[in-house]
Design an enzyme around this catalytic site. Structure first.
Site, PDB file in Angstrom:
ATOM      1  N   ASP A 144       2.827  33.475  76.084  1.00 53.18           N
ATOM      2  CA  ASP A 144       1.526  33.718  75.458  1.00 53.18           C
ATOM      3  C   ASP A 144       1.273  32.491  74.587  1.00 53.18           C
ATOM      4  OD1 ASP A 144      -0.775  35.395  74.802  1.00 53.18           O
ATOM      5  OD2 ASP A 144       0.138  35.525  72.808  1.00 53.18           O
TER       6      ASP A 144
ATOM      7  N   CYS B  48      -5.738  33.558  74.623  1.00 51.08           N
ATOM      8  CA  CYS B  48      -6.894  34.297  74.087  1.00 51.08           C
ATOM      9  C   CYS B  48      -8.076  33.346  73.951  1.00 51.08           C
ATOM     10  CB  CYS B  48      -6.555  34.960  72.755  1.00 51.08           C
ATOM     11  SG  CYS B  48      -6.035  33.820  71.448  1.00 51.08           S
TER      12      CYS B  48
END
Length: 450
Positions: A320, A370
């Site tokens: 991530d 994101c």
């Protein structure tokens, strides 16, 4: 303007590239891009919590949380929302927000907060003293105050007069501290308790802290896509603040070993706090640069219990990655520059190459961001498939978001294997209780090493 002109143009070029234009036509592209910018300014209309299923059932936590919300909303002019269970994600509860209160009248006494504080308020937080920049000179404990976000980041801390710079009203609250408490006594803690917001979300700070974790829906989905099993050896390469780390360990039933690495030593304590809060034993945390996580000298004996690790050490890896974070919501104003934006892909490729080295044969690698840019998302996947012939792009389970975006050499069968949470695809009506896309902008890709 939401972004600097250069960043705005860069994003528009991505979302209105030639391949996208072929699908949506020019007018459709522009309409979707404007909708994207509009939706980035507002918070998701659903608050998401993940249940600690190691210790509690989803129904048990749902009942406890519903009682908390009923008490919390007694002071508001609208009832507490009914908590919903996600139809596909078994450890998720959804709390719909009340509709936007655009007609809310600002209280006369004004408080000005910084942008970080303002975005937290719009997601349900109260105001901590550190986020207050200016306050009416007469504010006393118990006063009703209007809360405004400083869009220009120019409000002088301690200002007493109404702020004349760029600002936006985000709601009213009750002063828990006087102005003197905040600026003279320099007290810490909650300074203003929000009572009415333009966009209302429940306040869940320290609510049932051992039972649940406040988390964006795609951040929960990504751990399910990784699908860690009890007994696995797993690596979380960029683990702060630890929400995904805790979720992965929970899905492993706290059996096996999960290494959580974070380059910033100051962020390690947050990961450790979250791990300890859930009583997890399988997690090992290290302040370590993940770009150096694989031992470069194969003849040197490597200790398995700490980095750097030997090649092919892990069954599953979550990357991530640090990113430009342009998918976060709400964004009221961003000073992000184009050079900053363009600096991320090379670092992400370096991390990805390290992840490929550390992954076992038949191991699973999940990459996520994101953000919204092609270069950090589909562009990274395009590069990875060309660079590592032993990696294959895989279907994801669960798959609840839209496919990847056109604009690279990836064909549609490959784009369908990706998940892109796109705020441009949120329905017009509010609240969007049946739309999984009403979340932050996010991207997920899953690979298997053959």
């Amino acid at each position: 303007m939401l972004f600097t002109p250069e960043v705005m143009q860069h994003l528009e070029n991505d979302f209105c590239n030639e391949e996208v234009k072929k699908h949506y036509k020019e007018t459709g592209c522009q309409k979707r891009f404007k909708k994207l910018l509009s939706n980035l300014k507002i918070p998701p209309s659903v608050t998401v919590v993940r249940v600690n299923t190691l210790k509690y059932s989803i129904l048990e936590v749902k009942e406890l949380l519903q009682d908390v919300l009923k008490k919390q909303y007694e002071q508001k002019s609208y009832p507490a929302p009914d908590i919903l269970e996600h139809p596909l994600i078994p450890d998720v509860l959804l709390i719909p927000s009340s509709c936007g209160h655009a007609d809310l009248t600002p209280a006369k006494k004004e408080v000005v907060v910084d942008l970080i504080c303002a975005t937290a308020i719009m997601r349900g937080a109260d105001i901590f003293a550190a986020g207050v920049m200016g306050a009416d000179s007469s504010i006393q404990k118990g006063d009703v105050v209007s809360v405004h976000a400083d869009l220009d980041d120019k409000c002088r801390r301690g200002a007493t007069k109404p702020y004349q710079g760029g600002k936006v009203f985000i709601g009213n609250g009750i002063a828990v501290m006087s102005r003197a408490d905040v600026f003279v006594e320099a007290k810490s803690g909650v300074a203003v308790q929000m009572s009415e917001g333009i966009y209302d979300s429940p306040s869940l700070n320290n609510v049932l802290p051992n039972h649940m974790f406040l988390q964006n829906l795609p951040s929960i989905v990504v751990s399910h896509v990784l699908n860690p099993q009890p007994g696995d050896t797993v690596l979380d390469m960029c683990a702060a603040p630890g929400g995904k780390t805790v979720h992965i360990a929970t899905l492993m039933k706290d059996e096996g070993v999960l290494f959580a690495l974070e380059k910033s030593s100051r962020k390690i304590s947050k990961i450790t706090d979250n791990v300890n809060r859930f009583g997890l034993k399988c997690v090992k945390t290290f302040a370590f640069d993940s770009t150096k996580a694989c031992n470069a000298e194969p003849d040197v004996t490597v200790a398995f219990d700490k980095p750097p690790f030997a090649a092919a050490s892990f069954d599953r890896i979550l990357l991530d990655t640090p990113c430009s974070a342009l998918g976060q919501r709400p964004i009221l104003h961003s000073k992000f520059t184009l050079p900053e934006l363009k600096s991320y892909p090379s670092y992400q490729r370096k991390l990805f190459a390290m992840a490929e080295k550390l992954l076992k044969s038949n191991g699973v690698l999940v990459y996520s961001t994101c953000t919204l840019t092609l270069a950090e998302n589909e562009g990274l996947v395009e590069w990875a498939l060309k660079t590592f012939s032993n990696l294959t792009l895989e279907n994801q389970t669960p798959s609840i978001f839209g496919p990847g975006m056109r604009g690279t050499s990836l064909d549609y069968s490959q784009l369908e294997k990706l998940q892109r949470c796109n705020p441009a695809d949120i329905p017009e009506e509010f609240p969007h209780r049946n739309s999984d896309n009403d979340t932050i902008g996010f991207f997920i890709a899953k690979f298997i090493k053959r």
